[in-house]
Design a protein around this motif. Structure first.
Motif, short mmCIF file in Angstrom:
data_model
loop_
_atom_site.label_atom_id
_atom_site.label_comp_id
_atom_site.label_asym_id
_atom_site.label_seq_id
_atom_site.Cartn_x
_atom_site.Cartn_y
_atom_site.Cartn_z
N ALA A 1 0.82 -1.21 0.00
CA ALA A 1 0.00 0.00 0.00
C ALA A 1 0.85 1.25 0.00
O ALA A 1 1.99 1.27 0.49
CB ALA A 1 -0.93 0.01 1.22
N VAL A 2 0.27 2.33 -0.55
CA VAL A 2 0.85 3.67 -0.52
C VAL A 2 -0.25 4.63 -0.12
O VAL A 2 -1.38 4.54 -0.62
CB VAL A 2 1.43 4.07 -1.89
N ALA A 3 0.05 5.55 0.79
CA ALA A 3 -0.89 6.59 1.20
C ALA A 3 -0.16 7.93 1.20
O ALA A 3 0.93 8.05 1.74
CB ALA A 3 -1.44 6.29 2.60
N ASP A 4 -0.76 8.91 0.55
CA ASP A 4 -0.17 10.26 0.43
C ASP A 4 -1.04 11.21 1.22
O ASP A 4 -2.16 11.54 0.81
CB ASP A 4 -0.10 10.64 -1.05
N GLY A 5 -0.54 11.66 2.38
CA GLY A 5 -1.33 12.50 3.26
C GLY A 5 -1.32 13.96 2.87
O GLY A 5 -0.45 14.43 2.16
N MET A 6 -2.32 14.68 3.35
CA MET A 6 -2.43 16.12 3.10
C MET A 6 -3.12 16.76 4.29
O MET A 6 -3.77 16.08 5.08
CB MET A 6 -3.23 16.38 1.83
N GLY A 7 -2.95 18.06 4.40
CA GLY A 7 -3.65 18.76 5.48
C GLY A 7 -2.76 19.56 6.38
O GLY A 7 -3.04 19.71 7.57
N GLY A 8 -1.65 20.08 5.84
CA GLY A 8 -0.80 20.93 6.66
C GLY A 8 0.20 20.13 7.46
O GLY A 8 0.22 18.90 7.45
N LEU B 1 -7.88 17.30 -5.84
CA LEU B 1 -8.49 15.98 -5.73
C LEU B 1 -10.01 16.10 -5.66
O LEU B 1 -10.55 16.90 -4.90
CB LEU B 1 -7.99 15.26 -4.48
N MET B 2 -10.69 15.28 -6.45
CA MET B 2 -12.15 15.24 -6.41
C MET B 2 -12.64 14.19 -5.41
O MET B 2 -13.77 14.26 -4.93
CB MET B 2 -12.70 14.94 -7.80
N ARG B 3 -11.82 13.18 -5.14
CA ARG B 3 -12.16 12.15 -4.15
C ARG B 3 -10.93 11.87 -3.31
O ARG B 3 -9.82 11.71 -3.84
CB ARG B 3 -12.62 10.87 -4.85
N ASP C 1 -6.76 8.42 -11.71
CA ASP C 1 -6.63 9.52 -10.76
C ASP C 1 -8.00 10.16 -10.50
O ASP C 1 -8.75 10.45 -11.44
CB ASP C 1 -5.69 10.60 -11.30
N HIS C 2 -8.29 10.40 -9.24
CA HIS C 2 -9.53 11.08 -8.87
C HIS C 2 -9.24 12.58 -8.74
O HIS C 2 -9.33 13.15 -7.65
CB HIS C 2 -10.09 10.51 -7.57
N THR C 3 -8.89 13.18 -9.86
CA THR C 3 -8.47 14.58 -9.86
C THR C 3 -9.31 15.40 -10.84
O THR C 3 -9.94 14.87 -11.75
CB THR C 3 -6.99 14.72 -10.25
N PHE C 4 -9.26 16.70 -10.64
CA PHE C 4 -9.95 17.63 -11.53
C PHE C 4 -9.41 17.52 -12.95
O PHE C 4 -10.18 17.45 -13.92
CB PHE C 4 -9.79 19.05 -10.98
N GLY D 1 -8.05 8.70 -4.68
CA GLY D 1 -7.06 9.79 -4.73
C GLY D 1 -6.22 9.74 -5.99
O GLY D 1 -6.65 9.24 -7.03
N ASP D 2 -4.99 10.28 -5.90
CA ASP D 2 -4.14 10.36 -7.09
C ASP D 2 -2.81 9.62 -6.94
O ASP D 2 -1.92 9.81 -7.78
CB ASP D 2 -3.88 11.82 -7.49
N SER D 3 -2.65 8.82 -5.88
CA SER D 3 -1.53 7.87 -5.92
C SER D 3 -1.88 6.84 -6.99
O SER D 3 -3.04 6.73 -7.39
CB SER D 3 -1.34 7.21 -4.55
#
Length: 412
Positions: free
Chosen positions: A32-39, A160-162, A133-136, A115-117
């Motif tokens: 698995a790969v997870a790319d976090g966001m949020g500061g 990201l849209m999702r 990718d769940h992106t705009f 997401g976009d991973s």
């Protein structure tokens, strides 16, 4: 049945970010790969929570359906856990993470993605992107409004849209099952790799046939050489093959490898420390999930950007054409300061301009007919005039004509 093959997981802060918000996992059956966001810290915690929840799925499964169901349940549980975490720690509000996970069940790969991973499959020398990718910008690509190459450099490519976040307890996750076979190489990565290293270079690295660890290091080096503006996490899974099989100890990298889920630059996993150290920089989130009411605004913004791009091209073309026309006009004006002596059908003539022509365009015009008949000249003088005689000025041309007139009068 325990997966038979080899794998590796590595993660690097990159050359711009100050901390690593990615997490990665390579175990016996789960990857698995997870790319976090949020500061600062928020993304670290989100990706760490996701990977540690998924870690519980690293076990043999009786069927692909059971594995798929477990993946969906685990991701839903993660969403609830993110919401609970923000309730207890309000300073983490807005955090989220992508998740791209793979569970091996016999001869099948069970995949979950949001997401976009990305998850890629390298088979028979060809690389295929398995996840979408769940992106705009991916929506723009899917609708034919931009090309995949334009998407790589679109200013909204990180929208990201999702995403798996702290707002939706029932996230929409893509899950599907694919057959796999010995010789396949699976690549899971955050956009820190896919956004910098293009598919041809990724294909070349995977095709070298090196062990997963060396292949991952080669891909990471390419990302770093390309500037690595984001965290880079890579998980490679080889199905069967000649390389050593899984050792039995799972590999956890990135923020999930730290007890509190927050990565400190000095405490990054030593796996990648031989490469460039991460440069300290303000940690700004690279993603956000737009609220639905902003989607139309984003689409309109993209339309305005496309219109501005078209206007820019038109203005640029007009300017270039204007410069070319101006240059041609100045060049023509210069030719009109030149003179030469030549001949028309039967007399000697002073021409204004130059002897050269540009295709059908004549750069000279008769300026003054001298009235000297060609048949009054000697054969040599006549041939010389017909081949033209350059003059430095109008007065110089008239002097040449005077000399020719003397020759004519002297016995042409």
């Amino acid at each position: 049945m325990v997966f038979q093959g080899s794998s590796v997981a590595i993660s690097h802060t990159g050359k711009v970010r100050s901390n690593n918000q990615d997490s990665g996992y390579a175990g016996s059956n789960l990857f698995a790969v997870a790319d976090g966001m949020g500061g600062h810290a928020g993304g670290d915690v989100a990706s760490s929570i996701a990977v540690h929840r998924l870690e519980q799925l690293d076990q043999p499964y009786e069927s692909t359906a059971a594995a798929e169901r477990s993946l969906r349940d685990a991701i839903s549980d993660t969403a609830v856990q993110l919401i609970d975490t923000v309730h207890d720690r309000p300073e983490l509000a807005g955090m989220g993470t992508t998740v791209s996970a793979l569970v091996m069940v016999d001869d099948y790969a069970v995949i979950a993605h949001i997401g976009d991973s990305r998850i890629y499959l390298f088979r028979d020398g060809s690389l295929t992107q398995i996840t979408t990718d769940h992106t705009f910008v991916q929506r723009l690509v899917d609708s034919g409004r931009i090309t995949p190459e334009e998407a790589r450099y679109h200013p909204r490519r990180s929208v990201l849209m999702r995403v798996l976040g702290d707002m939706d307890p029932e996230p929409e996750v893509d899950t599907f099952i694919m057959p796999t076979r010995p010789g396949d190489r699976w690549l899971l990565c955050s956009d820190g790799l896919s956004g910098v290293v293009d598919d041809p270079h990724t294909t070349k690295a995977l095709a070298q046939g090196m062990a997963p660890g060396r292949t991952a290091d080669a891909l990471l080096k390419q990302a770093l050489d390309g500037g690595a503006p984001d965290n880079v996490t890579i998980v490679i899974v080889d199905v069967g093959g000649a390389h050593p099989l899984f050792s039995g100890t799972p590999t956890i990298v990135g923020s999930a490898s730290n007890p509190d889920g927050v990565d400190v630059p000095a405490a990054r996993p030593g796996r990648t420390s031989w490469l460039h150290p991460g440069r300290q920089a303000a940690n700004e989130p690279t993603h956000f999930e737009p609220a639905p009411q902003f989607l139309e605004e984003l689409i309109e913004e993209d339309k305005r950007r496309a219109r501005r791009r078209r206007v820019g091209w038109i203005v640029g073309i007009v300017v270039v054409l204007g410069l070319i026309a101006g240059g041609l006009w100045l060049g023509y004006q210069f030719t009109q300061t030149r003179y030469f002596v030549g001949a028309d059908e039967d007399t000697v003539v002073i021409f204004q301009g130059t002897q050269q022509n540009i295709g059908p365009i004549t750069l000279s015009t008769p300026y003054e007919d001298t009235g000297i008949p060609l048949d009054s000249l000697s054969d040599f003088a006549r041939a010389t005039v017909q081949q033209t005689i350059s003059a430095s000025s109008l007065s110089d041309a008239r002097r040449i004509v005077a000399d020719i007139s003397e020759l004519a009068g002297g016995g042409g």
